[in-house]
Scaffold this motif. Structure first.
Motif, PDB file in Angstrom:
ATOM      1  N   TYR A   9       0.862  -1.190   0.000  1.00 26.54           N
ATOM      2  CA  TYR A   9       0.000   0.000   0.000  1.00 26.54           C
ATOM      3  C   TYR A   9       0.895   1.235   0.000  1.00 26.54           C
ATOM      4  O   TYR A   9       1.915   1.277   0.703  1.00 26.54           O
ATOM      5  CB  TYR A   9      -0.892  -0.017   1.230  1.00 26.54           C
ATOM      6  N   HIS A  10       0.538   2.239  -0.780  1.00 26.84           N
ATOM      7  CA  HIS A  10       1.472   3.339  -1.057  1.00 26.84           C
ATOM      8  C   HIS A  10       1.962   4.049   0.203  1.00 26.84           C
ATOM      9  O   HIS A  10       3.120   4.472   0.272  1.00 26.84           O
ATOM     10  CB  HIS A  10       0.854   4.330  -2.049  1.00 26.84           C
ATOM     11  N   ARG A  11       1.134   4.164   1.225  1.00 25.67           N
ATOM     12  CA  ARG A  11       1.572   4.857   2.444  1.00 25.67           C
ATOM     13  C   ARG A  11       2.605   4.029   3.212  1.00 25.67           C
ATOM     14  O   ARG A  11       3.578   4.574   3.738  1.00 25.67           O
ATOM     15  CB  ARG A  11       0.368   5.169   3.319  1.00 25.67           C
ATOM     16  N   ALA A  12       2.384   2.720   3.283  1.00 24.42           N
ATOM     17  CA  ALA A  12       3.364   1.850   3.945  1.00 24.42           C
ATOM     18  C   ALA A  12       4.658   1.808   3.153  1.00 24.42           C
ATOM     19  O   ALA A  12       5.758   1.798   3.716  1.00 24.42           O
ATOM     20  CB  ALA A  12       2.783   0.442   4.107  1.00 24.42           C
ATOM     21  N   LEU A  13       4.525   1.773   1.840  1.00 26.93           N
ATOM     22  CA  LEU A  13       5.706   1.720   0.966  1.00 26.93           C
ATOM     23  C   LEU A  13       6.533   3.003   1.081  1.00 26.93           C
ATOM     24  O   LEU A  13       7.766   2.961   1.068  1.00 26.93           O
ATOM     25  CB  LEU A  13       5.245   1.507  -0.479  1.00 26.93           C
ATOM     26  N   LYS A  14       5.850   4.122   1.233  1.00 24.64           N
ATOM     27  CA  LYS A  14       6.551   5.402   1.396  1.00 24.64           C
ATOM     28  C   LYS A  14       7.391   5.405   2.672  1.00 24.64           C
ATOM     29  O   LYS A  14       8.531   5.881   2.673  1.00 24.64           O
ATOM     30  CB  LYS A  14       5.536   6.539   1.422  1.00 24.64           C
ATOM     31  N   GLU A  15       6.800   4.865   3.764  1.00 20.16           N
ATOM     32  CA  GLU A  15       7.540   4.791   5.026  1.00 20.16           C
ATOM     33  C   GLU A  15       8.834   4.000   4.862  1.00 20.16           C
ATOM     34  O   GLU A  15       9.891   4.366   5.378  1.00 20.16           O
ATOM     35  CB  GLU A  15       6.673   4.132   6.105  1.00 20.16           C
ATOM     36  N   LEU A  16       8.729   2.887   4.126  1.00 20.32           N
ATOM     37  CA  LEU A  16       9.867   1.990   3.972  1.00 20.32           C
ATOM     38  C   LEU A  16      10.897   2.524   2.978  1.00 20.32           C
ATOM     39  O   LEU A  16      12.100   2.569   3.271  1.00 20.32           O
ATOM     40  CB  LEU A  16       9.369   0.611   3.526  1.00 20.32           C
ATOM     41  N   VAL A  17      10.432   2.946   1.810  1.00 18.62           N
ATOM     42  CA  VAL A  17      11.344   3.308   0.723  1.00 18.62           C
ATOM     43  C   VAL A  17      11.851   4.749   0.836  1.00 18.62           C
ATOM     44  O   VAL A  17      13.054   5.010   0.683  1.00 18.62           O
ATOM     45  CB  VAL A  17      10.665   3.097  -0.644  1.00 18.62           C
ATOM     46  N   ILE A  18      10.962   5.682   1.108  1.00 24.44           N
ATOM     47  CA  ILE A  18      11.339   7.098   1.145  1.00 24.44           C
ATOM     48  C   ILE A  18      11.868   7.505   2.522  1.00 24.44           C
ATOM     49  O   ILE A  18      12.948   8.093   2.642  1.00 24.44           O
ATOM     50  CB  ILE A  18      10.146   8.001   0.755  1.00 24.44           C
ATOM     51  N   LYS A  19      11.119   7.158   3.569  1.00 27.35           N
ATOM     52  CA  LYS A  19      11.514   7.563   4.918  1.00 27.35           C
ATOM     53  C   LYS A  19      12.490   6.586   5.571  1.00 27.35           C
ATOM     54  O   LYS A  19      13.016   6.853   6.646  1.00 27.35           O
ATOM     55  CB  LYS A  19      10.275   7.720   5.798  1.00 27.35           C
ATOM     56  N   LYS A  20      12.691   5.440   4.914  1.00 27.71           N
ATOM     57  CA  LYS A  20      13.620   4.416   5.414  1.00 27.71           C
ATOM     58  C   LYS A  20      13.276   3.971   6.839  1.00 27.71           C
ATOM     59  O   LYS A  20      14.143   3.763   7.686  1.00 27.71           O
ATOM     60  CB  LYS A  20      15.064   4.934   5.364  1.00 27.71           C
ATOM     61  N   ASP A  21      11.972   3.825   7.070  1.00 27.24           N
ATOM     62  CA  ASP A  21      11.496   3.501   8.418  1.00 27.24           C
ATOM     63  C   ASP A  21      10.479   2.376   8.361  1.00 27.24           C
ATOM     64  O   ASP A  21       9.934   2.049   7.304  1.00 27.24           O
ATOM     65  CB  ASP A  21      10.872   4.758   9.044  1.00 27.24           C
ATOM     66  N   TRP A  22      10.270   1.758   9.505  1.00 29.26           N
ATOM     67  CA  TRP A  22       9.282   0.687   9.652  1.00 29.26           C
ATOM     68  C   TRP A  22       8.664   0.901  11.034  1.00 29.26           C
ATOM     69  O   TRP A  22       9.023   0.264  11.997  1.00 29.26           O
ATOM     70  CB  TRP A  22       9.964  -0.678   9.551  1.00 29.26           C
ATOM     71  N   LYS A  23       7.750   1.860  11.114  1.00 29.34           N
ATOM     72  CA  LYS A  23       7.193   2.281  12.395  1.00 29.34           C
ATOM     73  C   LYS A  23       5.833   1.630  12.621  1.00 29.34           C
ATOM     74  O   LYS A  23       4.878   1.866  11.884  1.00 29.34           O
ATOM     75  CB  LYS A  23       7.046   3.804  12.436  1.00 29.34           C
ATOM     76  N   TYR A  24       5.749   0.813  13.664  1.00 29.34           N
ATOM     77  CA  TYR A  24       4.497   0.141  13.974  1.00 29.34           C
ATOM     78  C   TYR A  24       3.476   1.124  14.530  1.00 29.34           C
ATOM     79  O   TYR A  24       3.828   2.149  15.131  1.00 29.34           O
ATOM     80  CB  TYR A  24       4.724  -0.991  14.972  1.00 29.34           C
ATOM     81  N   ALA A  25       2.196   0.788  14.348  1.00 25.06           N
ATOM     82  CA  ALA A  25       1.099   1.650  14.785  1.00 25.06           C
ATOM     83  C   ALA A  25       0.064   0.828  15.538  1.00 25.06           C
ATOM     84  O   ALA A  25       0.178  -0.397  15.650  1.00 25.06           O
ATOM     85  CB  ALA A  25       0.465   2.333  13.572  1.00 25.06           C
ATOM     86  N   GLU A  26      -0.972   1.497  16.047  1.00 25.58           N
ATOM     87  CA  GLU A  26      -2.023   0.811  16.791  1.00 25.58           C
ATOM     88  C   GLU A  26      -3.002   0.093  15.867  1.00 25.58           C
ATOM     89  O   GLU A  26      -3.736  -0.798  16.286  1.00 25.58           O
ATOM     90  CB  GLU A  26      -2.786   1.806  17.675  1.00 25.58           C
ATOM     91  N   HIS A  27      -3.025   0.496  14.612  1.00 25.41           N
ATOM     92  CA  HIS A  27      -3.912  -0.152  13.631  1.00 25.41           C
ATOM     93  C   HIS A  27      -3.371   0.141  12.239  1.00 25.41           C
ATOM     94  O   HIS A  27      -2.403   0.885  12.080  1.00 25.41           O
ATOM     95  CB  HIS A  27      -5.358   0.349  13.782  1.00 25.41           C
TER      96      HIS A  27
END
Length: 214
Positions: free
Chosen positions: A129-147
């Motif tokens: 999903y584009h928002r999750a992919l942005k976190e990983l590819v652009i922001k270089k992060d994998w931040k867990y959330a409550e949902h």
């Protein structure tokens, strides 16, 4: 797992979009991860079918027990032996398989709970999903959330291809496999320009899969 502190509405989601995938003729339905029974009750109210549920959280299972025919409280892996074989016309997994330690084994065993023409219907979050992919590819992060896609209680992560492969390898024939809850944002389309629109799977928050045992 921190299932106690989920946001308001987490356990009472009716998932109206998933009702449209019900087949025309069904008499018995099992909703795995039925939460407070709101979705399962919608099925029962619509058709009068016999509806069972399985719910991990005891308080939610108790709420569900007043709405549908039978509720098993506990993990699906533990409750499996209490579920009759060759019985259910429809088994739902609405955003459940990604929470399991081994969804592959669970799917394999659930084949035997289906009636002769029974189907499994699942929705599973899309890791691309584009928002999750942005976190990983652009922001270089994998931040867990409550949902959401990166819910901290998710143990497995899937793409469109890996969902399909999981069902096939578990002994199912996939009859429907498509995106669910598309993003209203233009960003997935813009991101797709350099890929000649061959990566439009990033538009979808989840994928719905309908499958029958082979």
């Amino acid at each position: 797992m921190d299932y106690e502190n989920k946001p308001t509405g987490y356990y009472d989601n009716n998932r109206e979009e998933m009702l449209s995938f019900l087949p025309k003729n069904y008499k018995t339905v099992l909703d795995v991860g039925c939460a407070d029974g709101s979705f399962a009750k919608s099925i029962k109210d619509r058709s009068g079918a016999e509806v069972w549920g399985v719910e991990y959280m005891p308080d939610e299972a108790e709420k569900a027990s007043s709405k549908i025919d039978k509720v098993l409280s506990g993990a699906i892996e533990v409750c499996m032996e209490k579920i009759p074989n060759n019985y259910f016309d429809v088994i739902y997994f609405n955003d459940v398989l990604e929470h399991l330690v081994d969804p592959y084994v669970v799917l394999d065993k659930m084949k035997y709970k289906l009636s002769d023409n029974g189907i499994v219907i699942s929705s599973i979050p899309n890791m691309r999903y584009h928002r999750a992919l942005k976190e990983l590819v652009i922001k270089k992060d994998w931040k867990y959330a409550e949902h959401g896609t990166l819910d901290k209680t998710h143990l497995r992560f899937f793409t469109k291809k890996s969902i399909y492969r999981m069902f096939e390898e578990a002994g199912y024939h996939v009859t429907t496999h498509k995106g669910l809850n598309p993003s209203k944002s233009l960003k997935p389309w813009l991101y797709n320009i350099p890929f000649l629109f061959t990566a439009l799977d990033i538009r979808y928050l989840q994928f719905v899969t309908i499958a029958q045992a082979k």
